[in-house]
Design a protein around this motif. Structure first.
Motif, PDB file in Angstrom:
ATOM      1  N   UNK A 124       0.858  -1.190   0.000  1.00 18.35           N
ATOM      2  CA  UNK A 124       0.000   0.000   0.000  1.00 18.35           C
ATOM      3  C   UNK A 124       0.894   1.240   0.000  1.00 18.35           C
ATOM      4  N   UNK A 125       0.715   2.095  -0.985  1.00 18.82           N
ATOM      5  CA  UNK A 125       1.572   3.278  -1.128  1.00 18.82           C
ATOM      6  C   UNK A 125       1.173   4.334  -0.093  1.00 18.82           C
ATOM      7  N   UNK A 126       2.136   4.687   0.742  1.00 20.06           N
ATOM      8  CA  UNK A 126       1.976   5.762   1.742  1.00 20.06           C
ATOM      9  C   UNK A 126       3.305   6.505   1.840  1.00 20.06           C
ATOM     10  N   UNK A 127       3.369   7.494   2.699  1.00 22.22           N
ATOM     11  CA  UNK A 127       4.621   8.196   2.976  1.00 22.22           C
ATOM     12  C   UNK A 127       5.260   8.695   1.680  1.00 22.22           C
ATOM     13  N   UNK A 128       4.603   9.645   1.038  1.00 18.60           N
ATOM     14  CA  UNK A 128       5.028  10.096  -0.286  1.00 18.60           C
ATOM     15  C   UNK A 128       6.410  10.749  -0.277  1.00 18.60           C
ATOM     16  N   UNK A 159      -3.254   2.886  -3.218  1.00 18.41           N
ATOM     17  CA  UNK A 159      -4.489   3.060  -3.985  1.00 18.41           C
ATOM     18  C   UNK A 159      -4.272   3.828  -5.287  1.00 18.41           C
ATOM     19  N   UNK A 160      -5.319   3.833  -6.102  1.00 21.56           N
ATOM     20  CA  UNK A 160      -5.192   4.375  -7.456  1.00 21.56           C
ATOM     21  C   UNK A 160      -4.843   5.856  -7.486  1.00 21.56           C
ATOM     22  N   UNK A 161      -5.370   6.641  -6.524  1.00 20.04           N
ATOM     23  CA  UNK A 161      -5.090   8.083  -6.551  1.00 20.04           C
ATOM     24  C   UNK A 161      -3.603   8.364  -6.349  1.00 20.04           C
ATOM     25  N   UNK A 162      -2.927   7.539  -5.535  1.00 21.10           N
ATOM     26  CA  UNK A 162      -1.485   7.732  -5.342  1.00 21.10           C
ATOM     27  C   UNK A 162      -0.684   7.154  -6.500  1.00 21.10           C
ATOM     28  N   UNK A 163      -1.202   6.114  -7.130  1.00 19.76           N
ATOM     29  CA  UNK A 163      -0.579   5.617  -8.363  1.00 19.76           C
ATOM     30  C   UNK A 163      -0.570   6.719  -9.414  1.00 19.76           C
ATOM     31  N   UNK A 164      -1.680   7.446  -9.526  1.00 19.72           N
ATOM     32  CA  UNK A 164      -1.766   8.557 -10.485  1.00 19.72           C
ATOM     33  C   UNK A 164      -0.735   9.633 -10.165  1.00 19.72           C
ATOM     34  N   UNK A 218       3.363   0.159 -11.524  1.00 20.53           N
ATOM     35  CA  UNK A 218       2.502  -0.936 -11.972  1.00 20.53           C
ATOM     36  C   UNK A 218       1.125  -0.966 -11.327  1.00 20.53           C
ATOM     37  N   UNK A 219       0.898  -0.224 -10.264  1.00 14.79           N
ATOM     38  CA  UNK A 219      -0.423  -0.204  -9.651  1.00 14.79           C
ATOM     39  C   UNK A 219      -0.693  -1.442  -8.800  1.00 14.79           C
ATOM     40  N   UNK A 220      -1.968  -1.676  -8.536  1.00 13.83           N
ATOM     41  CA  UNK A 220      -2.367  -2.722  -7.597  1.00 13.83           C
ATOM     42  C   UNK A 220      -2.097  -4.122  -8.146  1.00 13.83           C
ATOM     43  N   UNK A 221      -1.978  -5.066  -7.208  1.00 17.81           N
ATOM     44  CA  UNK A 221      -1.659  -6.446  -7.577  1.00 17.81           C
ATOM     45  C   UNK A 221      -2.450  -7.391  -6.682  1.00 17.81           C
ATOM     46  N   UNK A 222      -2.474  -8.663  -7.069  1.00 18.52           N
ATOM     47  CA  UNK A 222      -3.102  -9.709  -6.262  1.00 18.52           C
ATOM     48  C   UNK A 222      -2.029 -10.439  -5.453  1.00 18.52           C
ATOM     49  N   UNK A 223      -2.432 -11.025  -4.341  1.00 16.93           N
ATOM     50  CA  UNK A 223      -1.479 -11.733  -3.495  1.00 16.93           C
ATOM     51  C   UNK A 223      -0.824 -12.900  -4.229  1.00 16.93           C
TER      52      UNK A 223
END
Length: 328
Positions: free
Chosen positions: A168-172, A196-201, A216-221
């Motif tokens: 999970x993308x945090x701490x920009x 999440x998608x907004x931070x991917x953008x 690459x955005x979100x992924x599955x386990x």
């Protein structure tokens, strides 16, 4: 009956926790806030947290709670169930509700401990670093979120060093440190896997035209094995100015050992102490870029990192034994 109550859709840690509790021959009924944690995926059979009524909890039930928001928003219900229904309340703590201000933190932790001590029968923590902030006795179950499997010679075939952020993308600000480092060091690759998608953008916008940075955005386990096979270092450098970051123990530590990838973490944290103890990575300055860059330049050249798989086996056995002690 175990009622599993969480303030977001289940993340990998909590999905595994439900599975482990069910494996101990318990029936588990899951209630989640389906509007939060959408990046973890919706599970249809899970019930809406908002649908949980006073009458849904019966005498003899056990409530397994995760999420700081729960103990505040459901305080009256939890108190009623504890006193009137005589239920057992178990609380898992993966994060503490801390801020950046020391005075604010002291007040928050004081009130938090009063509520937790009043309501909870037992406390489970995912990091030993939390113990110094808590009044009540706690049981340690660390963050091993994936199928325990050993990967031998799990090496990236690319000749260039690839540093990967996975999660999970945090701490920009700390993500920007890595992006800046990649821009200044064109001989390495950097890849981000996660939402999440907004931070991917946001990351896409600031890395336009950078050939050695991939978002690459979100992924599955079930993609973790493929993801880790394509990188050389795991980037888990978070904002160490935050007290919770200094105390927490993310699951990336154990993914580093399982997939045999050195991990990059923030210095002066409980996590960095463990990384140093296990020899599975190195720590960097999370606040000042020049010293961050110096440490990266030196540590990326090392090849003496250690990955002792017995650590995983022992931790997993310990986790299961703790759960057995709580539920049996």
């Amino acid at each position: 009956m175990i009622k599993f109550i969480v303030d977001h859709n289940l993340d990998p840690r909590l999905k595994n926790r439900v599975k482990d509790i069910e494996n101990l021959k318990n029936k588990v009924d899951v209630f989640v806030d389906k509007n939060r944690g959408l990046q973890f995926g919706l599970i249809e059979k899970h019930k809406k947290l908002s649908s949980l009524k006073y009458t849904d909890v019966k005498k003899g039930d056990t409530l397994y709670i995760s999420g700081n928001k729960i103990i505040y928003t459901l305080f009256l219900k939890l108190l009623y169930w504890k006193i009137i229904k005589r239920v057992k309340l178990i609380y898992e703590i993966a994060d503490l509700p801390l801020r950046n201000n020391k005075i604010t933190n002291a007040l928050i932790i004081f009130s938090y401990n009063i509520i937790v001590s009043l309501l909870m029968s037992k406390i489970i923590i995912t990091s030993g670093g939390f113990r110094r902030m808590l009044w009540k006795k706690s049981y340690l179950i660390e963050n091993i979120n994936i199928l325990v499997k050993k990967y031998n010679n799990f090496k990236n075939n690319n000749n260039r060093i690839t540093i990967g952020f996975v999660g999970v993308i945090r701490y920009l600000e700390q993500q920007n440190f890595l992006i800046r480092y990649a821009k200044e060091t064109p001989e390495i690759n950097v890849v981000f896997h996660g939402g999440p998608n907004n931070l991917v953008d946001k990351l896409n916008k600031i890395t336009i035209g950078e050939n050695n940075i991939t978002i690459n955005g979100q992924f599955r386990q079930d993609q973790l094995e493929s993801i880790y096979s394509s990188i050389d270092f795991i980037y888990a450098n978070y904002d160490a100015s935050q007290e919770n970051v200094r105390l927490a123990l993310p699951n990336k530590l154990y993914e580093s050992i399982i997939f045999q990838k050195p991990i990059i973490v923030a210095e002066n944290t409980y996590l960095s102490n463990k990384v140093n103890e296990y020899g599975c990575g190195f720590s960097v300055d999370s606040q000042h870029y020049p010293t961050f860059k110096k440490k990266m330049d030196l540590a990326l050249k090392r090849n003496d990192y250690l990955f002792d798989y017995n650590i995983i086996v022992n931790k997993e056995n310990s986790n299961i034994n703790v759960l057995k002690g709580i539920f049996n």
